[in-house]
Design an enzyme around this catalytic site. Structure first.
Site, PDB file in Angstrom:
ATOM      1  N   ASN A  65      35.516  76.645  32.668  1.00  0.00           N
ATOM      2  CA  ASN A  65      35.250  75.657  32.641  1.00  0.00           C
ATOM      3  C   ASN A  65      36.178  74.230  32.926  1.00  0.00           C
ATOM      4  OD1 ASN A  65      32.716  76.621  32.952  1.00  0.00           O
ATOM      5  ND2 ASN A  65      32.360  75.845  30.848  1.00  0.00           N
ATOM      6  N   VAL A  66      35.519  73.591  33.591  1.00  0.00           N
ATOM      7  CA  VAL A  66      37.332  72.496  33.929  1.00  0.00           C
ATOM      8  C   VAL A  66      37.136  71.022  32.518  1.00  0.00           C
ATOM      9  CG1 VAL A  66      38.029  73.189  35.951  1.00  0.00           C
ATOM     10  CG2 VAL A  66      35.827  71.655  35.545  1.00  0.00           C
ATOM     11  N   PRO A 115      20.870  83.418  30.792  1.00  0.00           N
ATOM     12  CA  PRO A 115      19.736  83.601  31.453  1.00  0.00           C
ATOM     13  C   PRO A 115      18.724  84.972  32.370  1.00  0.00           C
ATOM     14  CG  PRO A 115      19.862  81.111  31.458  1.00  0.00           C
ATOM     15  CD  PRO A 115      21.511  82.484  31.498  1.00  0.00           C
ATOM     16  N   GLU A 116      20.448  84.901  33.265  1.00  0.00           N
ATOM     17  CA  GLU A 116      20.162  85.630  34.640  1.00  0.00           C
ATOM     18  C   GLU A 116      20.690  87.482  34.712  1.00  0.00           C
ATOM     19  OE1 GLU A 116      18.189  84.239  37.248  1.00  0.00           O
ATOM     20  OE2 GLU A 116      17.979  82.332  36.199  1.00  0.00           O
ATOM     21  N   HIS A 160      40.636  77.830  34.727  1.00  0.00           N
ATOM     22  CA  HIS A 160      40.504  77.482  36.202  1.00  0.00           C
ATOM     23  C   HIS A 160      41.499  75.753  36.092  1.00  0.00           C
ATOM     24  CE1 HIS A 160      37.304  80.203  37.653  1.00  0.00           C
ATOM     25  NE2 HIS A 160      38.739  80.965  37.466  1.00  0.00           N
ATOM     26  N   GLY A 209      27.689  82.520  30.122  1.00  0.00           N
ATOM     27  CA  GLY A 209      27.413  82.086  30.696  1.00  0.00           C
ATOM     28  C   GLY A 209      28.224  81.870  31.838  1.00  0.00           C
TER      29      GLY A 209
HETATM   30  P1  OAD Z   1      28.390  80.061  38.184  1.00  0.00           P
HETATM   31  O1  OAD Z   1      28.238  78.783  38.491  1.00  0.00           O
HETATM   32  O2  OAD Z   1      28.602  80.691  38.737  1.00  0.00           O
HETATM   33  O3  OAD Z   1      27.089  80.777  36.622  1.00  0.00           O
HETATM   34  C1  OAD Z   1      26.949  80.057  35.957  1.00  0.00           C
HETATM   35  C2  OAD Z   1      26.273  81.146  34.753  1.00  0.00           C
HETATM   36  O4  OAD Z   1      25.470  80.456  34.165  1.00  0.00           O
HETATM   37  C3  OAD Z   1      24.826  81.738  35.911  1.00  0.00           C
HETATM   38  O5  OAD Z   1      25.374  82.747  35.559  1.00  0.00           O
HETATM   39  C4  OAD Z   1      23.862  81.045  34.902  1.00  0.00           C
HETATM   40  O6  OAD Z   1      23.205  82.336  35.292  1.00  0.00           O
HETATM   41  C5  OAD Z   1      23.954  80.614  34.080  1.00  0.00           C
HETATM   42  N1  OAD Z   1      23.385  79.849  33.399  1.00  0.00           N
HETATM   43  C6  OAD Z   1      22.782  78.488  33.277  1.00  0.00           C
HETATM   44  N2  OAD Z   1      22.049  78.377  32.370  1.00  0.00           N
HETATM   45  C7  OAD Z   1      22.529  78.966  31.460  1.00  0.00           C
HETATM   46  C8  OAD Z   1      23.012  78.206  30.097  1.00  0.00           C
HETATM   47  N3  OAD Z   1      21.568  77.586  29.504  1.00  0.00           N
HETATM   48  N4  OAD Z   1      22.986  79.492  29.416  1.00  0.00           N
HETATM   49  C9  OAD Z   1      24.000  80.546  29.444  1.00  0.00           C
HETATM   50  N5  OAD Z   1      23.755  80.716  31.167  1.00  0.00           N
HETATM   51  C10 OAD Z   1      23.417  79.848  31.602  1.00  0.00           C
HETATM   52  O7  OAD Z   1      29.330  79.437  36.962  1.00  0.00           O
HETATM   53  P2  OAD Z   1      30.842  80.089  36.876  1.00  0.00           P
HETATM   54  O8  OAD Z   1      30.384  81.891  36.407  1.00  0.00           O
HETATM   55  O9  OAD Z   1      31.868  79.499  35.048  1.00  0.00           O
HETATM   56  O10 OAD Z   1      35.555  77.760  40.214  1.00  0.00           O
HETATM   57  O11 OAD Z   1      31.738  80.293  38.215  1.00  0.00           O
HETATM   58  C11 OAD Z   1      33.314  80.659  38.073  1.00  0.00           C
HETATM   59  C12 OAD Z   1      33.838  79.289  39.372  1.00  0.00           C
HETATM   60  O12 OAD Z   1      33.098  79.277  39.834  1.00  0.00           O
HETATM   61  C13 OAD Z   1      34.307  78.849  38.904  1.00  0.00           C
HETATM   62  O13 OAD Z   1      35.229  78.093  38.009  1.00  0.00           O
HETATM   63  C14 OAD Z   1      34.457  77.804  39.680  1.00  0.00           C
HETATM   64  C15 OAD Z   1      33.168  77.973  40.660  1.00  0.00           C
HETATM   65  O14 OAD Z   1      33.453  78.127  41.814  1.00  0.00           O
HETATM   66  C16 OAD Z   1      36.195  76.823  40.774  1.00  0.00           C
HETATM   67  O15 OAD Z   1      35.860  76.092  41.336  1.00  0.00           O
HETATM   68  C17 OAD Z   1      37.351  77.513  41.431  1.00  0.00           C
END
Ligand code: OAD
Length: 264
Positions: free
Chosen positions: A116-117, A232-233, A133, A205
């Protein structure tokens, strides 16, 4: 969420000295920040859906996109920066800061690795956060690399000219990692070391589809760590962890902390 997985997670953490945690956009969802992916709720309006459902990362999150349209790219990142500044850390962020203090009080150590940023972990009290990131709170001169933290208001001009080298036509860009760019070497090294040495690795998350971040939990497992996922997924790695807790971070983490405080 099953009590078994929560109990097992609390038990593993109670016996751990070194804990590594990897967080993704999902931990900030309960602070009102949009994730990038995820099933979400189909009936949500477009401006509440996962970001990559409304926006195209190729036109916003690559060096080529910035080169082609710096006005659009910097406006988008500044809009997100202001959203992050307006958000507050939630119960999940606070629980991780508490876990760090708890481990430190008995000679242990927590390494917090985040994709996270938004800097919400730091605002919740976590220290030494490894930003894989980068961060949206800092912007960098495209010519000399000097970094600056813009004030808490939207920027006055787009694309923003860099204060140091503006005369040479240089711009400011967010100090985030774009697709096609390398992660900061020091962050990758710190994350790899944490994954190799931890007793427990918690992945929270994250959709676990973006590498190298997604690989650290596998590296930890290969080195004998217990692995736990909170989401949750299901994710592509759900079947490869010891315990998968299907819950929101803001629900599961405080409950794990409660169990750690009141075992039995
Ligand atoms: P994602 O948006 O890909 O994934 C978010 C995850 O959080 C999903 O699997 C959801 O099911 C889960 N989620 C949603 N609500 C939640 C909650 N309340 N508690 C726990 N989990 C929950 O985000 P990242 O995996 O962080 O990079 O994405 C990785 C990278 O892809 C980011 O840093 C960004 C993006 O493109 C860049 O921009 C380079």
């Amino acid at each position: 969420m099953t009590h078994d997985a929560l109990d097992a997670a609390a038990h593993a953490l109670a016996g751990a000295r070194r804990v590594a945690v990897l967080t993704g956009a999902g931990i900030s969802a309960e602070s009102g920040l949009r994730t990038f992916r995820g099933a979400g709720t189909p009936d949500l309006p477009p401006d509440m859906q996962a970001l990559w459902k409304e926006f195209d990362p190729q036109t916003l999150a690559t060096p080529e996109a910035f080169g082609a349209n710096p006005d659009l790219v910097t406006r988008w990142y500044d809009w997100r920066r202001i959203g992050c500044l307006a958000a507050e850390p939630n119960a999940g962020h606070l629980a991780l800061a508490e876990l760090e203090r708890r481990l430190a009080s008995r000679g242990g150590e927590l390494s917090l690795l985040t994709q996270n940023v938004d800097r919400l972990h730091q605002r919740a009290g976590s220290t030494g956060v490894v930003e894989l990131h980068g961060t949206i709170m800092v912007w960098r001169c495209t010519r000399c690399g000097v970094e600056t933290e813009p004030p808490a208001q939207p920027m006055a001009e787009f694309p923003p000219r860099s204060p140091c080298c503006a005369g040479r036509g240089s711009l400011l860009r967010p100090a985030v990692v774009w697709f096609g760019e390398s992660l900061p070497a020091a962050a990758v090294l710190a994350a790899a070391r944490a994954a190799e040495t931890c007793d427990v690795f918690l992945s929270i998350g994250t959709s676990s589809v973006v590498y190298p971040a997604a690989a650290f939990i596998l590296q930890a497992a290969a080195n004998g760590a217990k692995t736990i996922e909170i989401n949750p997924e299901p994710t592509p790695l759900s079947g490869r962890v010891d315990w998968s807790i299907r819950a929101k971070a803001g629900d599961a983490l405080p409950r794990i902390m409660e169990k750690l405080a009141n075992p039995g």
